[in-house]
Design an enzyme around this catalytic site. Structure first.
Site, PDB file in Angstrom:
ATOM      1  CB  CYS B  77      -1.006  -0.015   1.137  1.00  0.00           C
ATOM      2  SG  CYS B  77      -2.269   1.255   0.892  1.00  0.00           S
ATOM      3  CG  HIS B 178      -4.572  -2.979   1.941  1.00  0.00           C
ATOM      4  ND1 HIS B 178      -3.934  -2.574   3.087  1.00  0.00           N
ATOM      5  CD2 HIS B 178      -4.893  -1.855   1.277  1.00  0.00           C
ATOM      6  CE1 HIS B 178      -3.880  -1.269   3.119  1.00  0.00           C
ATOM      7  NE2 HIS B 178      -4.456  -0.795   2.044  1.00  0.00           N
ATOM      8  CD  GLU B 180      -2.980  -5.769   4.586  1.00  0.00           C
ATOM      9  OE1 GLU B 180      -2.342  -6.082   3.560  1.00  0.00           O
ATOM     10  OE2 GLU B 180      -3.182  -4.584   4.924  1.00  0.00           O
TER      11      GLU B 180
END
Lengths: 257, 199
Positions: B77, B178, B180
């Site tokens: 990011c 992202h 995650e």
């Protein structure tokens, strides 16, 4: 191409997921982490957790469950409820929330929105707006909506507040149309369209979803970026995979992989 | 495998760490140059403003350390934006490991900024980092600034304009989305990075 988001909303009170009708009469819906993972598996694009007791009780969210959710969930989630300063927001974000949503505290002190945007970037900052249509036909903002005995008018027109929130640094707006909330007769397309026209950040529809067609209307008529719902998902009356198949057939871009 | 997360002050550090844990990898959060130099994989996360993250890296005296790393490094990011020469956000000089300027996405009718949500990836070049990530796969983005599509772009995405979603230049790479929070696609990218480095 950017997908339209389907966002189950989990109202949290005392560490459990609850759901009320028109913001009243809350019923226990289950364990936070279990429900979060169930929605992830079903294909939810994002989750919102509202600690609905936080603002009226004058406290902020308890972060233990935020961390537990974050450690297990691989889709984004937003936490709302009682976040009234940068330090609290930081704690929630560091516990693993992707975004924080402010509602009543931003009405009490609008500069909070700017402080959060400056500290974390506008993309982390969601402003939730609870709105009703009053007798004169204007949409106006309500605050302390988590507790019917404390709820009151904020003295602002919804369209004005949405614009002000955006100017202060809101990266997303969740418009909760309280007149349609929990009654499953569809999103308030007229109100959503009006707010959509007045702001350039992502807009999320909330309140009123009862069937798949309601989601399609919100996306195609009000051009919202995401649609939030609770009871239809919690009760199982709409399954997210079937909803996404339906939206895809309607030519609406959704994530199905 | 020694994996470190650089403490650039980004607030998604916890969630990146958990994503690695789900893959069975324990990453250490550190601002210590010696620990970063000794790691086999370095991840530079970040949420917030590029200027704030760069100030944090300078404060920790990590700018030269990160510039001189030879092991695989992955920016996430804002972390990927820091890898470029410059960011338009607050006119911030960045690490300069990739050429070019990170610019603000232009809002237009129907194109909302921040770019927030699941968007499709288009593949541009092959790398071990993006193995198993299909053309058209969805990843989760939340950002207002983005890097241009150039020779170092592995995958792009489109939001009003095409921008770099995954980049790589020798041992340095990054994902604008992202990982995650990008479900199976994100897990695959992180697993590729941990298992194969950058080939």
């Amino acid at each position: 191409m950017l997908s339209r988001r389907i966002i189950p909303c989990l109202d949290v009170r005392a560490g459990r997921v609850v759901k009320g009708v028109r913001f009243r009469d809350h019923v226990d819906m289950g364990n936070i982490v279990e429900l979060a993972l169930r929605y992830r598996d079903a294909g939810a694009d994002e989750l919102v957790f509202y600690d609905i007791g936080a603002s009226p009780e004058g406290r902020s969210v308890d972060y233990a469950w935020v961390e537990r959710v974050s450690s297990l969930l691989d889709i984004p989630f937003c936490v709302a409820g009682g976040i009234r300063d940068v330090a609290t927001a930081r704690a929630v974000l560091y516990a693993g929330a992707d975004k924080i949503s402010v509602n009543t505290p931003a009405l009490e002190r609008p500069l909070l929105i700017s402080e959060l945007a400056e500290a974390f970037g506008v993309q982390c900052v969601v402003v939730g707006i609870d709105s009703v249509r009053e007798a004169d036909g204007e949409w106006r903002v309500r605050q302390y909506t988590g507790d019917p005995s404390k709820m009151r008018a904020a003295g602002l027109r919804t369209l004005d507040w949405a614009q002000q929130a955006q100017a202060l640094g809101a990266g997303e707006i969740v418009l909760n149309c309280m007149d349609s909330d929990g009654v499953r007769r569809g999103y308030d397309i007229e109100q959503l369209s009006a707010v959509r026209e007045s702001c350039t950040v992502p807009l999320i529809a909330s309140g009123g979803a009862g069937e798949c067609a309601h989601f399609a209307e919100a996306f195609s008529q009000a051009d919202v970026d995401g649609a939030l719902a609770a009871s239809v998902f919690h009760s199982g009356s709409i399954a997210i995979p079937a909803l996404k198949d339906y939206l895809h057939e309607q030519g609406i871009e959704v994530r199905r992989d | 495998m020694k994996v470190v997360l650089v403490d650039a002050g980004g607030s998604n550090i916890g969630s990146v760490r958990y994503a690695l844990q789900r893959l069975g990898v324990e990453a250490e959060l550190t601002g210590d140059a010696a620990m970063i130099r000794a790691a086999e994989r370095v991840i530079l996360p970040g949420v917030g403003a590029a200027a704030v993250c760069m100030a944090r890296l300078r404060e920790l005296d990590l700018v030269e350390t990160l510039r001189s790393l030879r092991q695989p490094m992955l920016g996430v990011c804002v972390g990927v934006q820091l890898l470029f020469a410059h960011s338009e956000e607050d006119d911030t000089p960045c690490l300069g490991l990739l050429p070019g300027t990170v610019r603000k996405l232009a809002a237009a009718p129907g194109v909302r900024v921040p770019h927030m949500g699941w968007n499709t990836l288009q593949r541009h070049a092959e790398s071990s980092l993006t193995t198993g990530i299909d053309e058209g796969a969805h990843a989760y983005f939340v950002h207002s600034y983005a890097a241009p599509v150039d020779e170092f772009c592995l995958c792009s995405s489109e939001h009003g304009q095409r921008f770099a979603a995954v980049v790589q230049r020798s041992n340095v790479a990054g994902a604008q989305f992202h990982p995650e929070r990008s479900s199976a696609v994100g897990a695959r990218l992180l697993r590729n990075f941990i298992e194969h480095g950058l080939k």
